[in-house]
Write a protein that holds these residues in place. Structure first.
Motif, PDB file in Angstrom:
ATOM      1  N   HIS A 216       0.828  -1.208   0.000  1.00 13.10           N
ATOM      2  CA  HIS A 216       0.000   0.000   0.000  1.00 13.10           C
ATOM      3  C   HIS A 216       0.867   1.265   0.000  1.00 13.10           C
ATOM      4  O   HIS A 216       0.538   2.248  -0.658  1.00 13.10           O
ATOM      5  CB  HIS A 216      -0.957   0.001   1.197  1.00 13.10           C
ATOM      6  CG  HIS A 216      -2.163  -0.863   0.971  1.00 13.10           C
ATOM      7  ND1 HIS A 216      -3.095  -0.601  -0.014  1.00 13.10           N
ATOM      8  CD2 HIS A 216      -2.579  -2.006   1.584  1.00 13.10           C
ATOM      9  CE1 HIS A 216      -4.029  -1.539   0.017  1.00 13.10           C
ATOM     10  NE2 HIS A 216      -3.735  -2.409   0.969  1.00 13.10           N
TER      11      HIS A 216
ATOM     12  N   ASP B 239       2.052   1.582  -3.638  1.00 20.01           N
ATOM     13  CA  ASP B 239       0.963   1.888  -4.574  1.00 20.01           C
ATOM     14  C   ASP B 239       0.333   3.256  -4.289  1.00 20.01           C
ATOM     15  O   ASP B 239      -0.231   3.883  -5.193  1.00 20.01           O
ATOM     16  CB  ASP B 239      -0.110   0.785  -4.521  1.00 20.01           C
ATOM     17  CG  ASP B 239       0.417  -0.561  -5.027  1.00 20.01           C
ATOM     18  OD1 ASP B 239       1.563  -0.598  -5.522  1.00 20.01           O
ATOM     19  OD2 ASP B 239      -0.306  -1.567  -4.922  1.00 20.01           O
ATOM     20  N   ASP B 240       0.407   3.711  -3.038  1.00 20.20           N
ATOM     21  CA  ASP B 240      -0.118   5.042  -2.695  1.00 20.20           C
ATOM     22  C   ASP B 240       0.925   6.136  -2.908  1.00 20.20           C
ATOM     23  O   ASP B 240       0.722   7.281  -2.488  1.00 20.20           O
ATOM     24  CB  ASP B 240      -0.559   5.067  -1.219  1.00 20.20           C
ATOM     25  CG  ASP B 240      -1.757   4.172  -0.965  1.00 20.20           C
ATOM     26  OD1 ASP B 240      -2.359   3.689  -1.946  1.00 20.20           O
ATOM     27  OD2 ASP B 240      -2.073   3.938   0.219  1.00 20.20           O
TER      28      ASP B 240
ATOM     29  N   ARG C 299       1.961   4.595 -11.944  1.00 16.27           N
ATOM     30  CA  ARG C 299       1.695   4.016 -10.628  1.00 16.27           C
ATOM     31  C   ARG C 299       1.659   2.504 -10.763  1.00 16.27           C
ATOM     32  O   ARG C 299       1.524   1.975 -11.857  1.00 16.27           O
ATOM     33  CB  ARG C 299       0.336   4.519 -10.098  1.00 16.27           C
ATOM     34  CG  ARG C 299       0.282   6.022  -9.836  1.00 16.27           C
ATOM     35  CD  ARG C 299       1.015   6.416  -8.570  1.00 16.27           C
ATOM     36  NE  ARG C 299       0.218   6.202  -7.386  1.00 16.27           N
ATOM     37  CZ  ARG C 299      -0.596   7.116  -6.840  1.00 16.27           C
ATOM     38  NH1 ARG C 299      -0.723   8.318  -7.389  1.00 16.27           N
ATOM     39  NH2 ARG C 299      -1.282   6.833  -5.748  1.00 16.27           N
ATOM     40  N   TYR C 300       1.793   1.834  -9.636  1.00 21.67           N
ATOM     41  CA  TYR C 300       1.669   0.381  -9.615  1.00 21.67           C
ATOM     42  C   TYR C 300       0.420  -0.010  -8.834  1.00 21.67           C
ATOM     43  O   TYR C 300      -0.044   0.720  -7.959  1.00 21.67           O
ATOM     44  CB  TYR C 300       2.847  -0.271  -8.866  1.00 21.67           C
ATOM     45  CG  TYR C 300       4.193  -0.250  -9.536  1.00 21.67           C
ATOM     46  CD1 TYR C 300       4.358   0.051 -10.881  1.00 21.67           C
ATOM     47  CD2 TYR C 300       5.333  -0.567  -8.790  1.00 21.67           C
ATOM     48  CE1 TYR C 300       5.630   0.042 -11.458  1.00 21.67           C
ATOM     49  CE2 TYR C 300       6.600  -0.575  -9.354  1.00 21.67           C
ATOM     50  CZ  TYR C 300       6.739  -0.263 -10.692  1.00 21.67           C
ATOM     51  OH  TYR C 300       7.988  -0.280 -11.245  1.00 21.67           O
ATOM     52  N   ARG C 301      -0.068  -1.214  -9.116  1.00 17.05           N
ATOM     53  CA  ARG C 301      -1.028  -1.874  -8.230  1.00 17.05           C
ATOM     54  C   ARG C 301      -0.491  -3.266  -7.973  1.00 17.05           C
ATOM     55  O   ARG C 301      -0.388  -4.088  -8.892  1.00 17.05           O
ATOM     56  CB  ARG C 301      -2.420  -1.924  -8.891  1.00 17.05           C
ATOM     57  CG  ARG C 301      -3.506  -2.454  -7.976  1.00 17.05           C
ATOM     58  CD  ARG C 301      -3.776  -1.566  -6.780  1.00 17.05           C
ATOM     59  NE  ARG C 301      -4.188  -0.218  -7.155  1.00 17.05           N
ATOM     60  CZ  ARG C 301      -4.082   0.848  -6.345  1.00 17.05           C
ATOM     61  NH1 ARG C 301      -3.606   0.728  -5.119  1.00 17.05           N
ATOM     62  NH2 ARG C 301      -4.466   2.036  -6.761  1.00 17.05           N
ATOM     63  N   HIS C 302      -0.077  -3.511  -6.729  1.00 20.40           N
ATOM     64  CA  HIS C 302       0.451  -4.825  -6.345  1.00 20.40           C
ATOM     65  C   HIS C 302      -0.688  -5.747  -5.905  1.00 20.40           C
ATOM     66  O   HIS C 302      -1.568  -5.328  -5.151  1.00 20.40           O
ATOM     67  CB  HIS C 302       1.372  -4.695  -5.129  1.00 20.40           C
ATOM     68  CG  HIS C 302       2.752  -4.205  -5.400  1.00 20.40           C
ATOM     69  ND1 HIS C 302       3.054  -2.902  -5.710  1.00 20.40           N
ATOM     70  CD2 HIS C 302       3.945  -4.867  -5.377  1.00 20.40           C
ATOM     71  CE1 HIS C 302       4.363  -2.773  -5.854  1.00 20.40           C
ATOM     72  NE2 HIS C 302       4.934  -3.948  -5.659  1.00 20.40           N
TER      73      HIS C 302
ATOM     74  N   ARG D  26       1.071  -2.029 -14.026  1.00 25.56           N
ATOM     75  CA  ARG D  26       1.600  -0.668 -14.135  1.00 25.56           C
ATOM     76  C   ARG D  26       0.588   0.190 -14.895  1.00 25.56           C
ATOM     77  O   ARG D  26       0.159  -0.186 -15.988  1.00 25.56           O
ATOM     78  CB  ARG D  26       2.943  -0.657 -14.855  1.00 25.56           C
ATOM     79  CG  ARG D  26       3.564   0.746 -14.908  1.00 25.56           C
ATOM     80  CD  ARG D  26       4.942   0.723 -15.531  1.00 25.56           C
ATOM     81  NE  ARG D  26       4.874   0.360 -16.937  1.00 25.56           N
ATOM     82  CZ  ARG D  26       5.939   0.094 -17.698  1.00 25.56           C
ATOM     83  NH1 ARG D  26       7.139   0.139 -17.175  1.00 25.56           N
ATOM     84  NH2 ARG D  26       5.797  -0.238 -18.965  1.00 25.56           N
TER      85      ARG D  26
ATOM     86  N   SER E 189      -2.761   0.365 -19.062  1.00 24.54           N
ATOM     87  CA  SER E 189      -2.450  -0.537 -17.948  1.00 24.54           C
ATOM     88  C   SER E 189      -1.862  -1.812 -18.517  1.00 24.54           C
ATOM     89  O   SER E 189      -2.348  -2.317 -19.519  1.00 24.54           O
ATOM     90  CB  SER E 189      -3.724  -0.913 -17.176  1.00 24.54           C
ATOM     91  OG  SER E 189      -4.163   0.167 -16.407  1.00 24.54           O
TER      92      SER E 189
END
Lengths: 158, 411
Positions: free
Chosen positions: A18, A21-22, A80-83, A108, A115
């Protein structure tokens, strides 16, 4: 199974992703002990016993430098990433430390709206359960990419 | 976006202008495969150290053509097309391995490590039925063999009989700088690939472009690793497509050209918390802290402080490039040196402090010129010719690339 240990480790892994990703990269080094090691490599290098890393740090100070460079020196398009982290197996080493293995995927998201599945792999972690302030911290985090290829560039850590 | 290569005219200005269609045109790309990669050029295959033993092989590419590189059972290096004589399937599916013979999985045809067809399954049929005619000569479609040359432990291949010797092709001055880095037996440290969203020539230009290094890569400038006022130079060799640029860090004059020009490249007060990474050792004894070297069409040799690597530039369609990085040290490295090389590898690759931007920058050009195939880029820094230069505020080695490119392409 040690349920409390499992939950404590999973909570650490969740707080870590988090923070990234934040875009709270300044918090990232704090997840490691002062002499904490962090490296990203490929499954191919790992399996062949070759030591080369894509990112290699053997101290929290080196992680701070990585963040400073990303914030002040390196140029890259906004992204940005989302893990997604899952399938975490935890094993106690001794009273103060544990080992964990997890799967991850990272999407990504570029500022243009594109994305893509940017990375998949495993986290191999050694965790000190009573780090700074009594919180668990990584003594070592090895990020093993499934693929030998990285698209364009890897700026934000995994 | 395609037109017959014959209808493409290079701008009248010559090598100081690069027309954008050269990065976009499918027919140009096809002609590059034929005239450059399958023509009279030496294509980098990898390090000899990757294939230490008889029977070792790896698969890679010469342009788009898949090839097998092997060390045959007598110890000689071989390179041949990774294509079965029968139906054209890939012979070798693995990236690397060790074997006595190669078997096509499709119909079990076998090959030795020189690429010779040694067996055709059921060639004479089964119990007198089936099989090939007596006079069939499937060998006529055997994988093509490439000439292999090694230079200082680097492997190159060419399909053409007209390609000059590898040393002549590279040129003596640039060859000397290869010898400088490949001075003793090397040890593989590992590798990875970077998928670049741009035409291969945009990346190859980028490596040759000494002008951008300290302007795009702020990490360099901030730590005065490659300020243009530092002592260094550019040598262009061979047919123009070989180059070497070098910097001697300790000769920094602490000038203020950047500050006076108000450039983005310099920001004050930025310091590393863990500067040990940059404590380099002068292992060549000449004070050169950075040497970047290229050989047309796709070889890069890099010494950035004590971080040594080769890069193979592979075309993957008009707008894609695979950059294959292989890092190495020396067999003689002690533990401290080995550790230093691993730390300094933070400088390079897809996450490299001083190379991260290159992957994106070449893509910015590919995207930027999407509507401008009839326009051209301006390459006039350091004059209009192709010559070695003591200044790195020059694009002389970029012009050298286009000189060799145009000759091969007939453009």
């Amino acid at each position: 199974m040690d349920v409390e240990l499992q939950l404590t480790v999973e909570n650490l892994l969740s707080r870590y992703v988090h923070a990234i990703d934040d875009d709270r990269l300044q918090d990232w080094p704090g997840f490691f002990t002062e002499k904490g090691r962090y490296r990203i490599t490929t499954a191919e290098n790992y399996e062949r016993g070759l030591p080369l890393s894509i990112i290699y740090a053997d101290s929290r100070a080196m992680l701070h430098d990585r963040v400073s460079a990303l914030r002040h020196a390196n140029i890259y398009e906004a992204q940005r990433y989302r893990h997604i982290v899952s399938s975490t197996l935890v094993e106690r080493i001794d009273a103060h430390s544990a080992r964990a293995t997890s799967n991850f995927q990272v999407v990504r998201i570029m500022h243009t709206g594109e994305s893509m599945l940017f990375a998949s792999g495993r986290y191999l972690d050694r965790i000190r359960m009573n780090g700074d302030g009594g919180e668990p911290q990584f003594e070592e985090r090895v990020v093993i990419l499934d693929s030998r290829s990285v698209d364009t560039l890897l700026a934000i850590p995994l | 976006m395609s037109a017959a290569p014959e209808s493409r005219a290079w701008p009248a200005e010559g090598i100081t202008r690069v027309p954008y269609w050269v990065y976009q045109d499918e027919d140009i790309y096809a002609r590059e495969q034929e005239r450059i990669y399958r023509g009279a050029t030496w294509n980098f295959l990898g390090l000899e150290a990757e294939l230490p033993d008889p029977g070792d092989f790896k698969t890679t590419f010469v342009g788009e053509m898949p090839v097998v590189v092997s060390r045959d059972l007598q110890g000689a290096l071989r390179c041949f097309e990774n294509r079965c004589a029968h139906r054209g399937a890939l012979l070798c599916l693995k990236g690397r391995g060790n074997t006595k013979e190669i078997t096509c999985i499709y119909h079990n045809w076998t090959y030795d490590l020189e690429g010779n067809l040694t067996g055709v399954a059921f060639r004479r049929g089964v119990r007198g039925l089936g099989g090939m005619p007596e006079d069939a000569r499937p060998e006529s479609e055997a994988p093509r063999k490439l000439r292999v040359a090694t230079f200082c432990g680097l492997m190159f291949a060419t399909l053409s009989e007209a390609t000059p010797s590898i040393e002549q092709y590279i040129g003596p001055e640039v060859a000397a700088k290869i010898r400088r880095v490949m001075k003793e037996p090397v040890k593989l440290l590992g590798g990875y690939s970077q998928a670049l969203p741009s035409n291969w020539k945009l990346y190859f230009e980028n490596v040759k472009d000494t002008y951008h290094a300290s302007l795009l890569h702020l990490f360099f400038s901030t730590f005065r690793l490659n300020r243009l006022e530092q002592k260094g130079g550019v040598i262009v060799g061979g047919e123009g497509g070989s180059h070497v640029s070098f910097t001697m860090m300790k000769t920094d004059l602490a000038g203020d050209e950047y500050e006076r020009a108000g450039m983005r490249s310099v920001s004050g007060g930025y310091r590393l918390e863990a500067p040990q990474m940059l404590e380099s050792v002068d292992e060549f004894g000449d004070g050169v802290t950075l040497q970047i070297l290229t050989v047309f069409p796709g070889f890069v040799l890099q010494q950035i402080m004590n971080c040594l690597a080769v890069r193979q530039v592979l075309p993957k369609g008009v707008a894609g490039t695979e950059l294959v990085w292989t890092a190495f040290g020396y067999v003689s490295d002690d533990e401290r040196m080995a550790e230093l090389r691993l730390k300094q590898s933070n400088l390079v690759g897809p996450a490299g402090y001083i190379s991260l931007e290159d992957g994106a920058a070449t893509g910015f050009v590919q995207r930027g010129v999407a509507g401008a195939s009839a326009r051209a880029s301006v390459v006039e820094m350091g004059g209009r010719g192709v010559e070695s230069n003591e200044s790195r505020v020059t694009e002389t080695s970029v012009r050298g690339l286009w000189q060799q490119y145009r000759r091969h392409m007939g453009l």
